[in-house]
Write a protein that holds these residues in place. Structure first.
Motif, PDB file in Angstrom:
ATOM      1  N   UNK A  16       0.834  -1.213   0.000  1.00  0.00           N
ATOM      2  CA  UNK A  16       0.000   0.000   0.000  1.00  0.00           C
ATOM      3  C   UNK A  16       0.865   1.258   0.000  1.00  0.00           C
ATOM      4  N   UNK A  17       1.935   1.229   0.772  1.00  0.00           N
ATOM      5  CA  UNK A  17       2.828   2.388   0.868  1.00  0.00           C
ATOM      6  C   UNK A  17       3.545   2.626  -0.455  1.00  0.00           C
ATOM      7  N   UNK A  18       4.052   1.552  -1.088  1.00  0.00           N
ATOM      8  CA  UNK A  18       4.709   1.693  -2.388  1.00  0.00           C
ATOM      9  C   UNK A  18       3.742   2.251  -3.437  1.00  0.00           C
ATOM     10  N   UNK A  19       2.510   1.735  -3.460  1.00  0.00           N
ATOM     11  CA  UNK A  19       1.519   2.210  -4.436  1.00  0.00           C
ATOM     12  C   UNK A  19       1.141   3.667  -4.188  1.00  0.00           C
ATOM     13  N   UNK A  20       1.030   4.059  -2.920  1.00  0.00           N
ATOM     14  CA  UNK A  20       0.714   5.458  -2.602  1.00  0.00           C
ATOM     15  C   UNK A  20       1.833   6.388  -3.063  1.00  0.00           C
ATOM     16  N   UNK A  21       3.082   5.975  -2.886  1.00  0.00           N
ATOM     17  CA  UNK A  21       4.215   6.782  -3.360  1.00  0.00           C
ATOM     18  C   UNK A  21       4.148   6.959  -4.872  1.00  0.00           C
ATOM     19  N   UNK A  22       3.846   5.885  -5.578  1.00  0.00           N
ATOM     20  CA  UNK A  22       3.723   5.965  -7.036  1.00  0.00           C
ATOM     21  C   UNK A  22       2.570   6.863  -7.446  1.00  0.00           C
ATOM     22  N   UNK A  23       1.452   6.768  -6.725  1.00  0.00           N
ATOM     23  CA  UNK A  23       0.260   7.526  -7.128  1.00  0.00           C
ATOM     24  C   UNK A  23       0.458   9.037  -7.009  1.00  0.00           C
ATOM     25  N   UNK A  24       1.353   9.482  -6.141  1.00  0.00           N
ATOM     26  CA  UNK A  24       1.631  10.923  -6.027  1.00  0.00           C
ATOM     27  C   UNK A  24       2.937  11.291  -6.730  1.00  0.00           C
ATOM     28  N   UNK A  25       3.416  10.369  -7.541  1.00  0.00           N
ATOM     29  CA  UNK A  25       4.588  10.566  -8.388  1.00  0.00           C
ATOM     30  C   UNK A  25       5.865  10.880  -7.611  1.00  0.00           C
ATOM     31  N   UNK A  26       6.042  10.188  -6.491  1.00  0.00           N
ATOM     32  CA  UNK A  26       7.334  10.232  -5.809  1.00  0.00           C
ATOM     33  C   UNK A  26       8.155   9.121  -6.437  1.00  0.00           C
ATOM     34  N   UNK A  27       9.116   9.508  -7.232  1.00  0.00           N
ATOM     35  CA  UNK A  27       9.896   8.571  -8.047  1.00  0.00           C
ATOM     36  C   UNK A  27      11.300   8.407  -7.477  1.00  0.00           C
ATOM     37  N   UNK A  28      12.056   7.529  -8.126  1.00  0.00           N
ATOM     38  CA  UNK A  28      13.460   7.274  -7.788  1.00  0.00           C
ATOM     39  C   UNK A  28      13.642   6.965  -6.304  1.00  0.00           C
ATOM     40  N   UNK A  29      12.780   6.070  -5.842  1.00  0.00           N
ATOM     41  CA  UNK A  29      12.848   5.644  -4.445  1.00  0.00           C
ATOM     42  C   UNK A  29      13.915   4.576  -4.283  1.00  0.00           C
TER      43      UNK A  29
END
Length: 106
Positions: A16-29
């Motif tokens: 859920x946390x990984x998908x939420x990061x992607x959904x707000x376009x926080x990239x290059x994690x």
């Protein structure tokens, strides 16, 4: 620019946390598995058990995620997405999150 630092305390919510990061376009994690040092010390040195009082639900193994984020607003959006899908971040031991202002040189 900010450095985002997330410590996932409950691995059941990792996806859920990984998908939420992607959904707000926080990239290059970047993420990595780590061990809670308090638990490790407590297990390896029985004499110190009483000095480290942790809740029983805390696992030894945790996940750390870091990323550079251009705007603090994006971090707020990430938190809102998690709350919108039903995660109670204030009550539950799901994650710890910090953001540090940073200058990027390269």
């Amino acid at each position: 620019m900010y450095v985002l630092f997330i410590k996932i305390l409950n691995s059941n919510y990792k996806e859920d946390i990984f998908l939420a990061l992607e959904s707000v376009e926080i990239r290059e994690k970047v993420y990595f598995e780590a061990y809670n040092l308090d638990e490790t010390v407590k297990d390896e040195i029985p004499l110190l058990k009483n000095f480290f009082q942790l809740e029983e639900s805390e696992d030894k193994k945790i996940t750390i995620i870091t990323s550079f984020v251009d705007d603090k607003k994006r971090i707020s959006e990430f938190i809102k997405v998690l709350e919108d899908i039903g995660l109670d971040l204030k009550k539950g031991r799901i994650l710890k999150l910090g953001a540090f202002k940073s200058e990027i040189y390269l």
